[in-house]
Design a protein around this motif. Structure first.
Motif, PDB file in Angstrom:
ATOM      1  N   ASP A  55      95.319  38.720  27.142  1.00 28.24           N
ATOM      2  CA  ASP A  55      95.725  39.012  25.519  1.00 28.24           C
ATOM      3  C   ASP A  55      96.583  40.311  25.482  1.00 28.24           C
ATOM      4  OD1 ASP A  55      93.951  40.916  25.911  1.00 28.24           O
ATOM      5  OD2 ASP A  55      92.490  40.595  24.325  1.00 28.24           O
ATOM      6  N   GLY A  56      97.006  40.697  26.417  1.00 26.14           N
ATOM      7  CA  GLY A  56      97.848  41.868  26.448  1.00 26.14           C
ATOM      8  C   GLY A  56      97.255  43.207  26.150  1.00 26.14           C
ATOM      9  N   VAL A  57      96.028  43.257  25.693  1.00 25.47           N
ATOM     10  CA  VAL A  57      95.386  44.585  25.394  1.00 25.47           C
ATOM     11  C   VAL A  57      94.935  45.350  26.691  1.00 25.47           C
ATOM     12  CG1 VAL A  57      93.447  45.538  24.250  1.00 25.47           C
ATOM     13  CG2 VAL A  57      94.593  43.326  23.063  1.00 25.47           C
ATOM     14  N   LEU A  60      91.347  53.177  34.922  1.00 22.83           N
ATOM     15  CA  LEU A  60      91.696  51.776  35.595  1.00 22.83           C
ATOM     16  C   LEU A  60      91.733  50.842  34.783  1.00 22.83           C
ATOM     17  CD1 LEU A  60      88.901  52.601  38.547  1.00 22.83           C
ATOM     18  CD2 LEU A  60      91.404  53.152  38.485  1.00 22.83           C
ATOM     19  N   HIS A  61      92.676  50.050  34.821  1.00 18.26           N
ATOM     20  CA  HIS A  61      93.225  48.976  33.854  1.00 18.26           C
ATOM     21  C   HIS A  61      92.545  47.548  34.459  1.00 18.26           C
ATOM     22  CE1 HIS A  61      94.867  45.819  31.307  1.00 18.26           C
ATOM     23  NE2 HIS A  61      95.403  45.231  32.491  1.00 18.26           N
ATOM     24  N   THR A  62      91.511  46.913  33.855  1.00 19.99           N
ATOM     25  CA  THR A  62      90.926  45.896  34.499  1.00 19.99           C
ATOM     26  C   THR A  62      91.383  44.311  34.071  1.00 19.99           C
ATOM     27  OG1 THR A  62      89.277  45.889  32.810  1.00 19.99           O
ATOM     28  CG2 THR A  62      88.710  47.137  34.691  1.00 19.99           C
ATOM     29  N   ARG A  63      91.758  43.710  34.860  1.00 23.36           N
ATOM     30  CA  ARG A  63      92.767  42.298  34.589  1.00 23.36           C
ATOM     31  C   ARG A  63      91.430  41.183  34.560  1.00 23.36           C
ATOM     32  NH1 ARG A  63      96.108  40.498  38.556  1.00 23.36           N
ATOM     33  NH2 ARG A  63      97.350  39.616  37.377  1.00 23.36           N
ATOM     34  N   VAL A  64      90.568  41.252  33.341  1.00 21.44           N
ATOM     35  CA  VAL A  64      89.499  40.430  33.240  1.00 21.44           C
ATOM     36  C   VAL A  64      89.981  39.019  33.103  1.00 21.44           C
ATOM     37  CG1 VAL A  64      87.682  40.051  31.753  1.00 21.44           C
ATOM     38  CG2 VAL A  64      88.607  42.463  32.131  1.00 21.44           C
ATOM     39  N   ALA A  65      90.997  38.855  32.529  1.00 28.65           N
ATOM     40  CA  ALA A  65      91.489  37.141  32.272  1.00 28.65           C
ATOM     41  C   ALA A  65      91.760  36.846  33.868  1.00 28.65           C
ATOM     42  CB  ALA A  65      92.316  37.046  31.652  1.00 28.65           C
ATOM     43  N   ALA A  66      92.430  37.352  34.721  1.00 26.72           N
ATOM     44  CA  ALA A  66      92.927  37.105  35.910  1.00 26.72           C
ATOM     45  C   ALA A  66      91.543  36.830  36.762  1.00 26.72           C
ATOM     46  CB  ALA A  66      93.591  38.071  36.766  1.00 26.72           C
ATOM     47  N   TYR A  67      90.486  37.881  36.665  1.00 25.41           N
ATOM     48  CA  TYR A  67      89.382  37.671  37.455  1.00 25.41           C
ATOM     49  C   TYR A  67      88.530  36.432  37.035  1.00 25.41           C
ATOM     50  CZ  TYR A  67      84.416  38.658  38.323  1.00 25.41           C
ATOM     51  OH  TYR A  67      82.895  38.729  38.786  1.00 25.41           O
ATOM     52  N   ARG A  68      88.347  36.038  35.811  1.00 24.99           N
ATOM     53  CA  ARG A  68      87.739  34.920  35.246  1.00 24.99           C
ATOM     54  C   ARG A  68      88.444  33.737  35.757  1.00 24.99           C
ATOM     55  NH1 ARG A  68      86.378  36.427  29.043  1.00 24.99           N
ATOM     56  NH2 ARG A  68      84.990  38.261  29.326  1.00 24.99           N
ATOM     57  N   ARG A  69      89.538  33.633  35.798  1.00 22.26           N
ATOM     58  CA  ARG A  69      90.332  32.574  36.216  1.00 22.26           C
ATOM     59  C   ARG A  69      90.280  32.150  37.700  1.00 22.26           C
ATOM     60  NH1 ARG A  69      94.572  34.596  33.317  1.00 22.26           N
ATOM     61  NH2 ARG A  69      95.702  34.996  35.312  1.00 22.26           N
TER      62      ARG A  69
END
Length: 447
Positions: free
Chosen positions: A353-355, A236-245
């Motif tokens: 960051d694309g990682v 499961l890839h997590t979209r951490v930046a989107a969550y924080r925003r």
């Protein structure tokens, strides 16, 4: 047999990874293998059996290296398991996760056509999980597993994923994970929730009575099915930046941001449950295994303390339905593990960051359909059972940008709208982790 009678498990035949909690912290690796030659495949099983069995020597598997071996339906076919035996496995296992993706909510970016190859294809036959408290022991165990395969010309390594758990136990979203595991009758492991009696062994391990008092369906012959368990793993890839925003855009302060995150998850980042500390985080509570799982939701039916749609409450409603008996939560309990992969996004970063980073989710249980699939489809992706049919799990649900999450509060409830997907499925498999005697049986199959 009543629910209060003890069950004697054949612990010397059950693979370590099925019952025991993992060390903390730990490093790990998942290996997926393809069998191209039947004889080589059986020799691989013989060698992996020796490695898995050697881990039984540990007095405390939770603090030592473990090697767990599981097979897909195609893997059992490749080994030459008779068709009558193959037909005795659960229908969901025979179909495989990719075939059931639409029902599971794996659509759009999460659909199998976008999965990381070879996940979800017929090329995945054997899954090997290696977990260890430290890198040195981990590397030795991984090399042993790799050597077992590399020396055989008819078996190929097709996928590898390294993973880890931080000393804090936190995942990429920043929350401590893996707190609410059920105890299993006969395992010898204590419960962390004194309000919840241990699960009947048959809920997790085949060959024993489950919560219904019956023996769950078991693959045949008995030597193959007994002491085995179904295993689900999902990348499961997590979209951490989107969550924080998302939180930052809707919060009025850093404190409000932390509270919104806790409302979505059901716990503060430390692991402290909202049910016990609704107004502020309590790191001491979050790190105390004797207290951080000792709570229920029955006294908070409307979700003013912990929203009824919060992730942790959806995944395990605990005593929330005891008053009307509409749901037997114990029939849907399971062993759940979450392992981080990829580097953590640095604190405060709000741009992707694309990682690739995320969670390797693992389920173990005796009932694929009424445990993993039920929770995924009926509780995480559907809000009917909580009286909110248009709402999905705010963190891991199959949201598409139009989702809603309700935070009950007085005098006016708060509604978070336009929920995007914060988790994208990169792939996964349905597997079967047999008992150690069953592994010997597989290795000794005759053509």
């Amino acid at each position: 047999m009543t629910g209060t009678e003890s069950t004697v498990l054949e612990l010397d035949d059950i693979q370590s990874g099925a019952l025991y909690e993992r060390p903390s912290p730990y490093v790990g690796t998942y290996l997926l293998l393809r069998i191209d030659d039947r004889a080589a495949g059986r020799e691989l099983v013989r060698r992996l059996h020796a490695l898995a069995e050697s881990q039984r020597a540990s007095a405390d598997p939770a603090h030592d290296t473990s090697i767990t071996v599981a097979f897909t339906y195609q893997g059992l076919q490749a080994l030459g398991v008779p068709q009558t035996s193959l037909d005795s496995f659960a229908p969901e296992f025979r179909e495989g996760m990719a075939a059931r993706a639409a029902a599971l909510g794996d659509v759009g970016d999460s659909s199998p056509e976008n999965w990381e190859k070879p996940l979800g294809t017929d090329d995945v036959h054997v899954a090997v999980a290696v977990l260890s408290p430290d890198a040195a022991r981990h590397d030795v165990a991984v090399e042993e597993a790799r050597s077992a395969q590399q020396q055989l010309s008819g078996v190929e390594l097709v996928w590898r994923q390294d993973c880890y758990q931080l000393p804090t136990g936190r995942t990429s979203f920043g929350f401590k994970d893996g707190i609410g595991q059920p105890a299993v009758e006969g395992s010898g492991r204590p419960t962390t929730n004194p309000r919840e009696r241990p699960l009947r062994a048959g809920e997790i391990i085949l060959g024993y009575p489950d919560e219904s008092g019956e023996l769950p369906p078991m693959p045949s012959p008995e030597v193959l099915g007994r002491n085995g368990t179904y295993v689900v793993f999902r990348k499961l890839h997590t979209r951490v930046a989107a969550y924080r925003r998302y939180l930052a855009d809707r919060a009025t302060s850093r404190a409000d941001e932390a509270l919104l995150g806790a409302k979505m998850v059901g716990r503060w980042q430390s692991g402290a449950p909202l049910a016990l500390t609704p107004a502020a985080d309590d790191p001491a509570l979050g790190s105390d295994p004797h207290r951080n799982n000792d709570f229920g939701y029955g006294e908070d039916p409307r979700g003013f303390t912990c929203p009824v749609g919060a992730h942790a409450r959806r995944a395990n409603p605990r005593d929330a339905f005891d008053h009307d008996g509409s749901v037997d939560v114990r029939l849907h309990r399971m062993i759940r593990r979450g392992t981080s992969y990829g580097p953590m996004l640095p604190e405060g970063v709000l741009e992707d960051d694309g990682v690739d980073r995320g969670i390797m989710f693992v389920f173990a249980g005796a009932h694929l359909k009424r445990q993993f699939e039920f929770v995924k489809t009926q509780w995480l992706n559907d809000g009917i059972f909580i009286g909110a049919p248009l709402e999905k799990d705010p963190l891991v649900g199959a949201n598409d940008g139009s989702g809603v999450f309700t935070v009950p509060q007085r005098p006016i409830r708060r509604r978070l709208t336009e929920l995007p997907p914060f988790v994208i499925t990169r792939g996964g498999e349905y597997c079967f982790a047999p008992g150690l005697r069953a592994m010997r049986w597989l290795a000794d199959l005759e053509s």
